[in-house]
Enzyme design. Structure first.
Site, PDB file in Angstrom:
ATOM      1  N   CYS A 194     -11.269  -0.452  10.394  1.00 44.59           N
ATOM      2  CA  CYS A 194     -10.758  -1.858  10.612  1.00 44.59           C
ATOM      3  C   CYS A 194     -10.870  -2.638   9.511  1.00 44.59           C
ATOM      4  CB  CYS A 194     -11.646  -2.360  11.861  1.00 44.59           C
ATOM      5  SG  CYS A 194     -11.790  -1.093  13.132  1.00 44.59           S
ATOM      6  N   CYS A 205      -7.959  -4.133   7.092  1.00 47.25           N
ATOM      7  CA  CYS A 205      -7.057  -5.100   7.496  1.00 47.25           C
ATOM      8  C   CYS A 205      -7.491  -6.457   7.915  1.00 47.25           C
ATOM      9  CB  CYS A 205      -6.071  -4.567   8.467  1.00 47.25           C
ATOM     10  SG  CYS A 205      -5.076  -2.854   7.746  1.00 47.25           S
ATOM     11  N   HIS A 206      -8.691  -6.131   8.809  1.00 40.91           N
ATOM     12  CA  HIS A 206      -9.088  -7.466   9.511  1.00 40.91           C
ATOM     13  C   HIS A 206     -10.226  -8.089   8.517  1.00 40.91           C
ATOM     14  CE1 HIS A 206      -7.064  -6.498  13.133  1.00 40.91           C
ATOM     15  NE2 HIS A 206      -7.156  -5.090  13.074  1.00 40.91           N
ATOM     16  N   MET A 223      -1.299  -2.486  14.828  1.00 44.12           N
ATOM     17  CA  MET A 223      -2.473  -1.998  15.103  1.00 44.12           C
ATOM     18  C   MET A 223      -2.532  -0.454  15.592  1.00 44.12           C
ATOM     19  SD  MET A 223      -5.677  -2.737  16.002  1.00 44.12           S
ATOM     20  CE  MET A 223      -6.715  -2.129  17.092  1.00 44.12           C
ATOM     21  N   HIS A 277      -1.758  -7.410  -5.531  1.00 43.86           N
ATOM     22  CA  HIS A 277      -2.055  -5.893  -5.564  1.00 43.86           C
ATOM     23  C   HIS A 277      -2.038  -5.126  -6.932  1.00 43.86           C
ATOM     24  CE1 HIS A 277      -3.305  -2.307  -3.206  1.00 43.86           C
ATOM     25  NE2 HIS A 277      -2.565  -1.675  -4.027  1.00 43.86           N
ATOM     26  N   HIS A 333       5.842  -2.323  -4.457  1.00 42.73           N
ATOM     27  CA  HIS A 333       4.648  -1.584  -4.887  1.00 42.73           C
ATOM     28  C   HIS A 333       4.686  -0.887  -6.317  1.00 42.73           C
ATOM     29  CE1 HIS A 333       1.056   1.238  -5.318  1.00 42.73           C
ATOM     30  NE2 HIS A 333       0.587   0.678  -4.370  1.00 42.73           N
TER      31      HIS A 333
END
Ligand code: DHE
Length: 595
Positions: free
Chosen positions: A95, A98-99, A136, A375, A418
């Site tokens: 998790c 992302c969180h 999710m 990134h 990317h």
């Protein structure tokens, strides 16, 4: 083996790739969300997500999961110490990417107790079970988490977040080892290796790198590194090779020794992805830097011993809303050729830091506001301008490393850029450009990079062309080459993910340029697995390009070498020691930033 080459005019957009992207970002990709029915990933997709290379692309903090959390005192509802630790492990592995480690939200939503308690236990349980159209995953119904684990996670989220340990100078020094002191290292190269044409190849799932000769394609040495080593970088002199594992372990490998071996190592935190070494004139090989995902910081080290010298936190304000962010991860780091500076990209705050290492004690840092979710990126062909993807914002930030200022932040022309380090070439119509492919769309974009002779095109997307589809991670060319290669390892269609698209650079002058498809997976001679083809890397002379055929750990993988002139198969490296090869770093090209 019979090589087949296909010429394609234009490929259909790959909507199916969205699932991979959503899993990767933990969020919706604008545009694609409208084309997609609001559905959760299927159990089959989730199984792939767990077991396949593309699944492993999901940002995870799996090393952090192994650490017992410091604050294990349950508040509400009650969890035993063992339950809290189990839930923390699941949280960090599944998790936190992302969180956020502290649950303050990153590309996924914030999950702090003030919010989760408002939502309530049932809501959380169902959300974890069924997932959401916003990306999710349906952890429960897919069987990824058991009913008991879903219940545990719902209860866990109602509690205060676990506090993972910090990592300061004391911890770094405890984890720092000089295996061969500088005085005992050779004064000249002791082996017969052609170091400049050596490839350092990431063996992702065995926690090793393979040093492979560019000439003979022979695996010369395998060296143990950190867990799931992420990238290799090479010192300015070409003598030292640095690797960084996901577990934040940095290895310093002396390529002059016979055989090359790790001469120093250090653990710089719990999770990391980036390492670099000083390249400015007068500072060659002097310093190294590692950026960490956790704790959110970077450390400047001695280039010959990895002694940690200065640790700097990246916690701070976000670029747009100017709110405090407690865990902004360090993404790409490059070394400036124009100043004694490292360019440090901070993901969640969107700040680009120019860290001047001329005087480490009185460290000067220029903070350049760019865009959130920085990134990966690379230099333009002059190595003056640095272009970096703010992937979840579909934008590219451009920094002038000579003048130390932001040039612009522009739309990338596609969804979720990317670039890896990107690709530089002279476009037949627009002059020097830098290119990126995209994770979320089939678009390949070219951005003008010459503000002097081609001012009208500079810092604009001058052209977009369609490749095979979304799910691309890396684009590559070489100054000696007339070709541009685009991989698509995360495309859901096995045929697309196991092949690469090649454009002739001169054809980019045409309205709808055609591309050739090279069936690299088929050329490898391996028949099992999805044979995801990832990251092209040239040899020193730019006459051949190497691709990894990336299967799972229990399947066979390979490296396929393509003749750049003829686009024909040149050789295949198959060896049982080649476990999950992914990134490849040619010593000469990496140290000189040639891409
Ligand atoms: Fe990477 C570069 C982060 C997954 C292969 N990767 C980078 C960089 C960052 C990053 C920040 C830039 C480093 C630099 O230049 O200093 N990568 C991440 C993630 O957070 C992510 C999404 C998930 C994770 O939990 O790690 C992730 N990356 C992957 C993979 O799954 C890949 C395809 C296979 C692997 O080995 O893990 C992968 N990443 C690479 C490679 C580079 C890279 C090969 C360097 C490309 C180059 O040309 O320099």
């Amino acid at each position: 083996m019979k090589p087949t080459i296909t010429i394609i005019r234009k490929a259909a957009p790959a909507i199916g790739v969205v699932a991979a992207i959503l899993l990767y970002l933990g969020t919706t990709v604008p545009g694609y969300a409208q084309q997609q029915p609001p559905a959760s990933p299927s159990p089959a997709d989730l199984e792939k997500h767990r077991t396949t290379p593309s699944g492993q692309y999901e940002p995870s903090l799996d090393k952090l999961g192994e650490k017992p959390p410091e604050r294990a005192e349950p508040t509400a509802p009650t969890l035993t110490k063992a339950e809290f630790e189990q839930a923390s492990r699941i949280y960090f592995e599944r998790c936190a990417g992302c969180h956020g480690v502290l649950r303050k939200g990153a590309t996924g939503k914030a999950l702090t107790p003030d919010l989760t308690r408002k939502a309530g236990y049932e809501y959380l349980r169902d959300f974890i079970s069924y997932g959401s159209p916003a990306g999710m995953p349906n952890w429960g119904t897919s069987g990824e988490l058991s009913k008991g684990e879903v219940d545990l996670m719902a209860r866990y989220l109602l509690n205060e977040p676990a506090q993972p340990p910090e990592f300061g100078l004391k911890e770094m020094k405890e984890n720092w080892k000089v295996i061969i002191p500088v005085a005992q290292r050779p004064k000249r190269k002791m082996n017969n290796l052609d170091i400049d044409n050596l490839f350092s190849v990431t063996l992702r799932d065995s926690g090793e790198i393979a040093l492979i000769s560019g000439a003979t394609k022979k695996i010369e040495h395998i060296i143990k590194t950190g867990y799931a080593v992420h990238i290799s970088r090479v010192s300015a002199s070409g003598r030292y090779l640095f690797t960084v594992g996901r577990d934040a372990k940095v290895n310093l490998i002396d390529l002059w020794m016979d055989p090359p071996q790790t001469v120093a190592e250090i653990k710089t935190g719990a999770e990391a992805r980036s390492v670099e070494t000083s390249k400015f004139k007068g500072f060659e090989d002097k310093y190294a830097i590692a950026g960490t995902y956790w704790p959110p910081q970077y450390v400047i080290m001695d280039g010959a011993t990895l002694e940690p010298l200065k640790i700097v936190s990246t916690r701070g304000m976000t670029v747009d809303t100017q709110e405090f962010h407690p865990e902004p991860r360090v993404a790409a780091i490059v070394a400036s050729h124009h100043n004694p500076e490292f360019v440090v990209n901070v993901k969640e705050t969107g700040q680009i830091l120019l860290v001047n290492y001329r005087d480490i004690k009185n460290l000067k840092v220029t903070v350049i506001p760019a865009e959130r979710f920085l990134h990966d990126g690379g230099f333009d062909k002059t190595r003056r301008y640095f272009l970096v993807a703010a992937n979840a914002r579909h934008r590219i930030a451009i920094v002038d490393t000579k003048e130390g200022r932001l040039v612009d932040v522009i739309g990338s022309g596609g969804q979720t850029p990317h670039p890896g380090r990107g690709a530089n070439f002279v476009h037949p119509k627009y002059g020097p450009v830098w290119g990126t492919s995209h994770l979320g769309s089939e678009t390949i974009s070219f951005i003008g990079t010459d503000p002097v002779k081609n001012k009208q095109h500079a810092w604009k997307v001058v052209q977009t062309v369609d490749g095979q589809g979304g799910g691309s991670l890396f684009i590559k060319t070489h100054p000696q080459s007339e070709n541009l290669y685009i991989d698509t390892p995360l495309h859901p269609d096995a045929e697309v993910s196991s092949s690469v698209a090649v454009f002739k650079i001169k054809d980019l002058a045409k309205e709808e340029p055609e591309f050739t498809v090279l069936p690299i997976g088929q050329w490898s001679g391996i028949s099992e697995g999805q044979r995801r083809v990832v990251q092209g890397e040239y040899n020193k002379d730019g006459t051949e390009i190497w691709f990894s055929v990336w299967n799972s750990k229990v399947q066979e993988s390979a490296i396929v070498v393509v003749d750049d002139k003829t686009l024909k198969l040149k050789s295949v490296i198959r060896d049982k020691r080649l476990v999950t090869p992914t990134g490849k770093f040619n010593v000469y090209n990496t140290r000189n930033d040639i891409y």
